[in-house]
Design a protein around this motif. Structure first.
Motif, PDB file in Angstrom:
ATOM      1  N   ALA A   1      18.128-136.713  37.531  1.00  0.00           N
ATOM      2  CA  ALA A   1      19.069-135.500  37.003  1.00  0.00           C
ATOM      3  C   ALA A   1      20.173-135.510  37.864  1.00  0.00           C
ATOM      4  O   ALA A   1      20.391-134.460  37.124  1.00  0.00           O
ATOM      5  CB  ALA A   1      17.819-134.664  36.243  1.00  0.00           C
ATOM      6  N   ALA A   2      19.805-134.944  39.516  1.00  0.00           N
ATOM      7  CA  ALA A   2      20.645-133.930  39.473  1.00  0.00           C
ATOM      8  C   ALA A   2      22.129-135.030  39.863  1.00  0.00           C
ATOM      9  O   ALA A   2      23.041-134.155  39.501  1.00  0.00           O
ATOM     10  CB  ALA A   2      19.870-133.324  41.024  1.00  0.00           C
ATOM     11  N   ARG A   3      21.880-135.990  40.297  1.00  0.00           N
ATOM     12  CA  ARG A   3      22.967-136.960  40.408  1.00  0.00           C
ATOM     13  C   ARG A   3      24.035-137.435  39.087  1.00  0.00           C
ATOM     14  O   ARG A   3      25.022-137.152  38.619  1.00  0.00           O
ATOM     15  CB  ARG A   3      22.717-138.457  41.120  1.00  0.00           C
ATOM     16  CG  ARG A   3      24.002-139.405  41.106  1.00  0.00           C
ATOM     17  CD  ARG A   3      25.025-138.407  42.208  1.00  0.00           C
ATOM     18  NE  ARG A   3      26.320-139.076  42.274  1.00  0.00           N
ATOM     19  CZ  ARG A   3      27.662-138.707  42.116  1.00  0.00           C
ATOM     20  NH1 ARG A   3      27.094-137.141  42.006  1.00  0.00           N
ATOM     21  NH2 ARG A   3      28.482-139.335  42.513  1.00  0.00           N
ATOM     22  N   ILE A   4      22.995-137.605  37.925  1.00  0.00           N
ATOM     23  CA  ILE A   4      23.465-137.076  36.990  1.00  0.00           C
ATOM     24  C   ILE A   4      24.325-136.124  36.248  1.00  0.00           C
ATOM     25  O   ILE A   4      25.567-136.478  35.728  1.00  0.00           O
ATOM     26  CB  ILE A   4      22.254-137.582  35.513  1.00  0.00           C
ATOM     27  CG1 ILE A   4      21.885-139.304  35.780  1.00  0.00           C
ATOM     28  CG2 ILE A   4      22.910-137.491  33.549  1.00  0.00           C
ATOM     29  CD1 ILE A   4      22.837-140.202  35.449  1.00  0.00           C
ATOM     30  N   ALA A   5      23.859-135.346  36.522  1.00  0.00           N
ATOM     31  CA  ALA A   5      24.285-133.578  36.220  1.00  0.00           C
ATOM     32  C   ALA A   5      25.748-133.379  37.251  1.00  0.00           C
ATOM     33  O   ALA A   5      27.010-132.907  36.317  1.00  0.00           O
ATOM     34  CB  ALA A   5      23.226-132.455  36.170  1.00  0.00           C
ATOM     35  N   GLU A   6      25.786-133.644  38.362  1.00  0.00           N
ATOM     36  CA  GLU A   6      27.337-134.112  39.157  1.00  0.00           C
ATOM     37  C   GLU A   6      28.192-135.161  38.346  1.00  0.00           C
ATOM     38  O   GLU A   6      29.299-135.000  38.307  1.00  0.00           O
ATOM     39  CB  GLU A   6      26.740-134.356  40.184  1.00  0.00           C
ATOM     40  CG  GLU A   6      26.097-133.288  41.195  1.00  0.00           C
ATOM     41  CD  GLU A   6      25.515-134.042  42.424  1.00  0.00           C
ATOM     42  OE1 GLU A   6      26.148-135.586  42.568  1.00  0.00           O
ATOM     43  OE2 GLU A   6      24.779-133.208  42.969  1.00  0.00           O
TER      44      GLU A   6
ATOM     45  N   GLY B   1      28.298-135.528  35.470  1.00  0.00           N
ATOM     46  CA  GLY B   1      28.622-135.389  34.578  1.00  0.00           C
ATOM     47  C   GLY B   1      30.045-134.284  34.117  1.00  0.00           C
ATOM     48  O   GLY B   1      30.319-133.615  33.075  1.00  0.00           O
ATOM     49  N   LYS B   2      30.061-133.430  35.658  1.00  0.00           N
ATOM     50  CA  LYS B   2      30.575-131.880  35.160  1.00  0.00           C
ATOM     51  C   LYS B   2      32.027-132.983  35.549  1.00  0.00           C
ATOM     52  O   LYS B   2      33.300-132.533  35.311  1.00  0.00           O
ATOM     53  CB  LYS B   2      30.466-131.761  36.290  1.00  0.00           C
ATOM     54  CG  LYS B   2      29.541-130.916  36.327  1.00  0.00           C
ATOM     55  CD  LYS B   2      28.920-129.803  37.489  1.00  0.00           C
ATOM     56  CE  LYS B   2      27.444-129.322  37.509  1.00  0.00           C
ATOM     57  NZ  LYS B   2      27.403-128.522  38.641  1.00  0.00           N
ATOM     58  N   LYS B   3      32.262-134.171  35.860  1.00  0.00           N
ATOM     59  CA  LYS B   3      33.786-135.026  35.752  1.00  0.00           C
ATOM     60  C   LYS B   3      33.665-136.035  34.775  1.00  0.00           C
ATOM     61  O   LYS B   3      34.776-136.337  35.051  1.00  0.00           O
ATOM     62  CB  LYS B   3      33.524-135.723  37.626  1.00  0.00           C
ATOM     63  CG  LYS B   3      33.614-134.894  38.719  1.00  0.00           C
ATOM     64  CD  LYS B   3      33.091-135.481  39.606  1.00  0.00           C
ATOM     65  CE  LYS B   3      32.082-136.665  40.755  1.00  0.00           C
ATOM     66  NZ  LYS B   3      31.883-136.955  40.848  1.00  0.00           N
TER      67      LYS B   3
END
Length: 279
Positions: free
Chosen positions: A262-267, A269-271
């Protein structure tokens, strides 16, 4: 064995006897194994379950593929638990992730699910097999003190207790109920709280070691495709075609499905402008 329930229970018995244990099934057989997988999670038992997914529900379509068991790989056993789930996308990954799955199950004393699928199971591809001595082998933590000091669930700093084999002189207590460090059945809320958090944190505190994934051009993509397993191969081809047409499309392929990255997906998602999930 005569059925999948006996198969998973026999695998657990083999693990408690000191063996590296693995069993395999598909679709409805995976459903039958859920009670045993839950028992493995509760008793810190290392075991690998290979599930070659097929179409369902019930007996479904044994010769057709599906990815419908992903949620079951995490939430199949009732109530709270943490498992590790790996999703290969090639014959080569089936080989190497099976080894990685065994190592992770041993290192963290946890059930590991290897989610393959019908198409991948029927596929033939060439791979280079390593010499056996080149393969990393991780063994479960073992007790270092005398048998009279051994407590079945007295964990180390990573939350993983040492496991003694049956027949070695240690009192091994395999308790499917809530239990304390010694393995005594307990209704003490403090024991319950400690046990559940230990079972969770031995996985969640080691995400960098457990989680793996593949990325293609996710930094500057307008859209990132998320796909895993056999479907990711088609998605990868689509990304190449899109780039040939000048489109900015990336791919994120989780290899570790659970715990979910989830943490990498969130990162990402910001870009990116958005995700397209292909299953």
């Amino acid at each position: 064995m005569e059925d999948e329930i006996a198969s998973i229970c026999s695998a657990l018995g083999a693990a408690w006897g000191g063996a590296k244990a693995c069993t395999a099934t598909s679709g409805p057989g995976f459903t039958l194994m859920q009670e045993g997988i839950g028992w493995a999670a509760e008793t810190d038992t290392p075991v690998v379950v290979i599930n070659v997914m097929r179409g369902g529900p019930a007996t479904g379509q044994p010769t057709s593929s599906s990815q419908q068991d992903v949620m079951q790989a995490k939430w199949g056993p009732h109530s709270d638990n943490q498992t590790i789930c790996l999703a290969p996308a090639s014959v080569k990954e089936c080989f190497w992730l099976a080894i990685r799955g065994v190592n992770l199950s041993e290192k963290y004393r946890v059930p590991v699910v290897l989610l393959s699928d019908t198409f991948l199971a029927h596929m033939s591809e060439k791979i280079d097999l390593p010499d056996p001595e080149e393969i990393e082998i991780i063994d479960r933590p073992r007790p270092t003190g005398p048998p009279e000091e051994y407590r079945s669930y007295d964990a180390d700093i990573n939350g993983v207790p040492p496991l003694a084999d049956f027949g070695e002189g240690y009192v091994v207590r395999l308790v499917g109920n809530m239990h304390n460090k010694a393995g005594d059945y307990s209704r003490n809320p403090k024991d319950f709280d400690f046990l559940i958090h230990r079972l969770y944190n031995k996985i969640l505190n080691n995400l960098e070691d457990i989680q793996t994934y593949e990325e293609i051009d996710t930094d500057d993509a307008d859209v990132v495709i998320v796909a895993y397993g056999i479907t990711s191969r088609s998605a990868k081809a689509a990304v190449r075609m899109a780039k040939d047409q000048g489109l900015r499309v990336g791919l994120f392929r989780p290899i570790t499905l659970w715990p979910f990255p989830a943490a990498r997906i969130a990162e990402i998602g910001k870009k990116t402008g958005g995700f397209l999930v292909v299953e």
